[in-house]
Design a protein around this motif. Structure first.
Motif, PDB file in Angstrom:
ATOM      1  N   ASP A 110       0.827  -1.203   0.000  1.00 20.25           N
ATOM      2  CA  ASP A 110       0.000   0.000   0.000  1.00 20.25           C
ATOM      3  C   ASP A 110       0.864   1.256   0.000  1.00 20.25           C
ATOM      4  O   ASP A 110       0.564   2.241  -0.677  1.00 20.25           O
ATOM      5  CB  ASP A 110      -0.921   0.011   1.216  1.00 20.25           C
ATOM      6  N   ASP A 111       1.952   1.227   0.770  1.00 19.00           N
ATOM      7  CA  ASP A 111       2.862   2.371   0.787  1.00 19.00           C
ATOM      8  C   ASP A 111       3.575   2.511  -0.554  1.00 19.00           C
ATOM      9  O   ASP A 111       3.807   3.621  -1.032  1.00 19.00           O
ATOM     10  CB  ASP A 111       3.892   2.218   1.910  1.00 19.00           C
ATOM     11  N   ALA A 112       3.932   1.367  -1.144  1.00 19.37           N
ATOM     12  CA  ALA A 112       4.564   1.398  -2.467  1.00 19.37           C
ATOM     13  C   ALA A 112       3.612   2.021  -3.487  1.00 19.37           C
ATOM     14  O   ALA A 112       4.024   2.805  -4.349  1.00 19.37           O
ATOM     15  CB  ALA A 112       4.958  -0.010  -2.898  1.00 19.37           C
ATOM     16  N   GLU A 113       2.338   1.686  -3.377  1.00 20.24           N
ATOM     17  CA  GLU A 113       1.338   2.260  -4.284  1.00 20.24           C
ATOM     18  C   GLU A 113       1.288   3.776  -4.151  1.00 20.24           C
ATOM     19  O   GLU A 113       1.199   4.506  -5.151  1.00 20.24           O
ATOM     20  CB  GLU A 113      -0.029   1.648  -3.986  1.00 20.24           C
ATOM     21  N   ALA A 114       1.372   4.264  -2.915  1.00 19.98           N
ATOM     22  CA  ALA A 114       1.342   5.719  -2.687  1.00 19.98           C
ATOM     23  C   ALA A 114       2.576   6.387  -3.304  1.00 19.98           C
ATOM     24  O   ALA A 114       2.483   7.482  -3.868  1.00 19.98           O
ATOM     25  CB  ALA A 114       1.270   5.997  -1.192  1.00 19.98           C
ATOM     26  N   ILE A 115       3.736   5.737  -3.209  1.00 20.96           N
ATOM     27  CA  ILE A 115       4.956   6.297  -3.804  1.00 20.96           C
ATOM     28  C   ILE A 115       4.822   6.360  -5.320  1.00 20.96           C
ATOM     29  O   ILE A 115       5.166   7.374  -5.943  1.00 20.96           O
ATOM     30  CB  ILE A 115       6.183   5.455  -3.402  1.00 20.96           C
ATOM     31  N   PHE A 116       4.318   5.303  -5.926  1.00 23.40           N
ATOM     32  CA  PHE A 116       4.134   5.300  -7.379  1.00 23.40           C
ATOM     33  C   PHE A 116       3.132   6.367  -7.806  1.00 23.40           C
ATOM     34  O   PHE A 116       3.282   6.983  -8.870  1.00 23.40           O
ATOM     35  CB  PHE A 116       3.674   3.922  -7.863  1.00 23.40           C
ATOM     36  N   ALA A 117       2.106   6.582  -6.991  1.00 18.49           N
ATOM     37  CA  ALA A 117       1.126   7.621  -7.322  1.00 18.49           C
ATOM     38  C   ALA A 117       1.804   8.983  -7.389  1.00 18.49           C
ATOM     39  O   ALA A 117       1.522   9.796  -8.288  1.00 18.49           O
ATOM     40  CB  ALA A 117       0.000   7.625  -6.293  1.00 18.49           C
ATOM     41  N   GLY A 407      -9.875  -1.494  13.999  1.00 18.19           N
ATOM     42  CA  GLY A 407     -10.109  -2.057  12.677  1.00 18.19           C
ATOM     43  C   GLY A 407      -8.872  -1.909  11.801  1.00 18.19           C
ATOM     44  O   GLY A 407      -8.965  -1.573  10.618  1.00 18.19           O
ATOM     45  N   LEU A 408      -7.700  -2.148  12.388  1.00 17.67           N
ATOM     46  CA  LEU A 408      -6.445  -1.876  11.686  1.00 17.67           C
ATOM     47  C   LEU A 408      -6.121  -2.943  10.653  1.00 17.67           C
ATOM     48  O   LEU A 408      -6.348  -4.135  10.879  1.00 17.67           O
ATOM     49  CB  LEU A 408      -5.283  -1.800  12.681  1.00 17.67           C
ATOM     50  N   ARG A 409      -5.582  -2.513   9.529  1.00 14.21           N
ATOM     51  CA  ARG A 409      -4.903  -3.444   8.634  1.00 14.21           C
ATOM     52  C   ARG A 409      -3.632  -3.886   9.343  1.00 14.21           C
ATOM     53  O   ARG A 409      -3.050  -3.140  10.128  1.00 14.21           O
ATOM     54  CB  ARG A 409      -4.545  -2.780   7.308  1.00 14.21           C
ATOM     55  N   VAL A 410      -3.153  -5.091   9.036  1.00 11.70           N
ATOM     56  CA  VAL A 410      -1.940  -5.561   9.695  1.00 11.70           C
ATOM     57  C   VAL A 410      -0.759  -4.663   9.342  1.00 11.70           C
ATOM     58  O   VAL A 410       0.135  -4.435  10.165  1.00 11.70           O
ATOM     59  CB  VAL A 410      -1.655  -7.036   9.329  1.00 11.70           C
ATOM     60  N   SER A 411      -0.765  -4.092   8.128  1.00 10.02           N
ATOM     61  CA  SER A 411       0.315  -3.175   7.743  1.00 10.02           C
ATOM     62  C   SER A 411       0.286  -1.916   8.608  1.00 10.02           C
ATOM     63  O   SER A 411       1.335  -1.334   8.905  1.00 10.02           O
ATOM     64  CB  SER A 411       0.185  -2.797   6.262  1.00 10.02           C
TER      65      SER A 411
END
Length: 584
Positions: A110-117, A407-411
């Motif tokens: 998910d963090d990688a996706e934000a960087i690519f965005a 309700g946290l994601r494990v990440s």
């Protein structure tokens, strides 16, 4: 352990590299576990034997099965893990040689996706994910940014290659790696660093690899670098089961084995213990059209079996209706139980129309592998399981409470920082969520107590992540999943219904969502609490079983640490949710 002739030959062969060509249902896991035991009996030290799988679940199951064949001490000393876990182990030990600090981070997708965005200057998710996937393929093919740019065959690939370069620079600046790096970087390290290569060859004297047909070029190179020049390895695979080419896997690795190791021994496991002859003959006929390096033909002693029937339906609803009626007719004719039947479908998107048809005919069912959640009694049993008298128990209780309450994601859980709790009372929690979306949540008093107890005894180390493993390093996603699975086993002794549910870290998030929906009846509040960017992401909870929702509504309440009772914090949001529930 009972083995057939071919299985015994595979277990006992230690004179060079071995490929076990294992058809479906031919007992390959039995061969791997028996061979591990045979290696130890033949003089190999347990700490020098590694078995590599593709999933953490497979690794846990293999370790359990090996534990029945060897001593407990030997079972613990074995390395049984995924490629990614092995790569992480190498990188942690060789961080300096790899150009990383000892406490480097692992970047969540998910963090990688934000960087690519940010790099692509777009919010178009399809485009972002396409670039991510392309970079992943390049990494798995051992192509760096410059090579990727040289090979780019379209404008999109050129843009992705340029983003790849900036992405790598960002990772280095963050002292972080992504999941693909966990295999690529160790392979590159061993290739250029003779000292590291020699250390790991001596540590891992014999390697076994499961599902070899699903390896990519990077994984093959890592295997080759760890085992040359003696080639002490056994790989188990089947090119007819190769289904992951879309993510870089290559059945050509079977051919590479014969090229790199002319002395390769091949043993075929063709006896199937799972299916009847009709099924196997049909599978053999279909597989005969596949390009392959090695031929094989599955056979069975389980009899001819029923005829295979192929039916065509007008649409998916007609198909689902036919399935439901056929199931009921067969059950009536054979006086069976609903538990005797299973319906297989290719993708989760096909489940909803089947569920509709089954409900229309009052057929009880349970979805296996779909979204699951715990009811109130199960949550209480789980949260009460970690022992607060021990350091790890105190830590685990805090992790479970935070994951469920928020309700946290494990990440999100494993990346929580000490600075994410802005006040000393720990009444609120700051979360950096998927796509770098932020939210601030109030915490139940009981959750505050659990967290405060952990922070009071947390080791004073340089890393800023709140939750640490036994070695003082940041807790990982796999580590949390393992601890959760252990506590679920214990909780099931008090609440046996847990055993019937598929348990993953995300189940706690699902449970929070379902309990919030049941208490408020407002899907918008669920989206607010979970940090969903779109209401569409939250609507899946509307499709959960209505009867189960009513059961949850009757039992819903805040989880308690014995002997205390929940008192909601004075935060406006919690007050609003409580008022809605009271009016309901």
């Amino acid at each position: 352990m009972s083995l057939n002739a071919e299985q015994r030959a595979a277990v006992r062969y230690l004179d060079g590299p071995l490929l076990v060509l294992a058809g479906a249902g031919s007992g390959k896991t039995r061969v791997i576990t028996a061979k591990i035991a045979h290696l130890l009996q033949s003089g190999y030290q347990a700490r020098q034997v590694a078995a590599i799988t593709f999933t953490n679940k497979a690794a846990r199951e293999m370790r359990d099965r090996v534990g029945k064949l060897v001593s407990g001490e030997a079972a613990q000393a074995l390395t049984i893990c995924t490629f990614h876990a092995l790569g992480l182990k190498i990188l942690r030990a060789e961080a300096g040689a790899a150009g990383l600090r000892a406490g480097f981070s692992i970047l969540d997708p998910d963090d990688a996706e934000a960087i690519f965005a940010e790099l692509l200057v777009t919010t178009e998710r399809a485009r972002i994910r396409a670039a991510q996937a392309q970079v992943s393929l390049w990494k798995n093919a051992l192509l760096g940014p410059d090579e990727a740019l040289a090979k780019a065959a379209s404008e999109e690939q050129v843009l992705s290659a340029r983003a790849y370069r900036s992405y790598e620079d960002t990772l280095r600046a963050y002292q972080a790696v992504d999941f693909d790096d966990l295999i690529r970087l160790p392979a590159e390290l061993l290739l250029r660093h003779a000292g590291a290569q020699e250390r790991w060859r001596s540590r891992l004297a014999y390697l076994l690899v499961d599902e070899y047909q699903d390896t990519n070029l990077t994984q093959y190179q890592l295997l080759r670098l760890l085992t040359q020049p003696l080639a002490r390895f056994t790989v188990v695979g089947d090119d007819d089961q190769a289904i992951y080419a879309w993510r870089g896997a290559s059945a050509e690795n079977l051919a590479r084995l014969t090229q790199d190791h002319p002395e390769l021994k091949v043993i075929k496991l063709e006896q199937n213990y799972r299916s009847s002859l009709r099924i196997l003959r049909s599978a053999n006929a279909l597989n005969s059209h596949n390009p392959k390096v090695f031929e094989k033909a599955l056979w069975s002693e389980l009899g001819l079996g029923d005829r295979i029937t192929v039916l065509a339906s007008a649409d998916d609803e007609a198909e689902a209706e036919r399935i439901a009626l056929a199931l009921l007719a067969h059950k009536f004719e054979h006086r069976g139980r609903f538990g005797d039947y299973a319906i297989l479908y290719r993708g989760n998107h096909q489940a909803r129309v089947l569920e509709t048809a089954l409900r229309a005919h009052n057929v009880p069912y349970a979805i296996s592998g779909g979204s699951s959640f715990f009811d109130r009694a199960e949550i209480k049993a789980l949260l009460d399981t970690p022992d607060p008298r021990t350091r790890l128990g105190t830590r685990d209780r805090a992790m479970l409470h935070l994951t469920y309450a928020g309700g946290l994601r494990v990440s999100e859980l494993v990346t929580l920082q000490l600075g994410d709790f802005p006040d000393r009372s720990l009444s609120t929690m700051h979360i950096m969520g998927k796509g770098r979306r932020e939210r601030v949540l109030p915490l139940w008093k009981e959750t505050q107590i659990a967290l405060r107890a952990w922070l009071a005894i947390r080791p004073q180390v340089e890393v800023t992540e709140i939750f640490l493993n036994a070695n003082g390093q940041p807790m990982t996603r796999d580590g949390f999943a393992f601890r959760l699975a252990e506590h679920v086993k214990t909780a099931a002794t008090k609440q046996p219904s847990i055993l019937g549910k598929r348990v993953t870290p995300h189940v706690l998030r699902h449970s929070c969502a379902m309990h919030t929906l049941a208490a408020t009846g407002d899907i918008r509040k669920v989206a607010l609490w979970l940090g969903h960017a779109s209401i569409q992401s939250t609507e899946t909870y509307l499709r959960a079983d209505p009867e189960e929702k009513l059961q949850i509504l009757a039992a819903h309440g805040a989880p308690a640490i014995k002997p205390g009772r929940f008192k909601p914090p004075s935060d406006a949001l919690i007050t609003m949710l409580t008022d809605v529930r009271r009016r309901a």
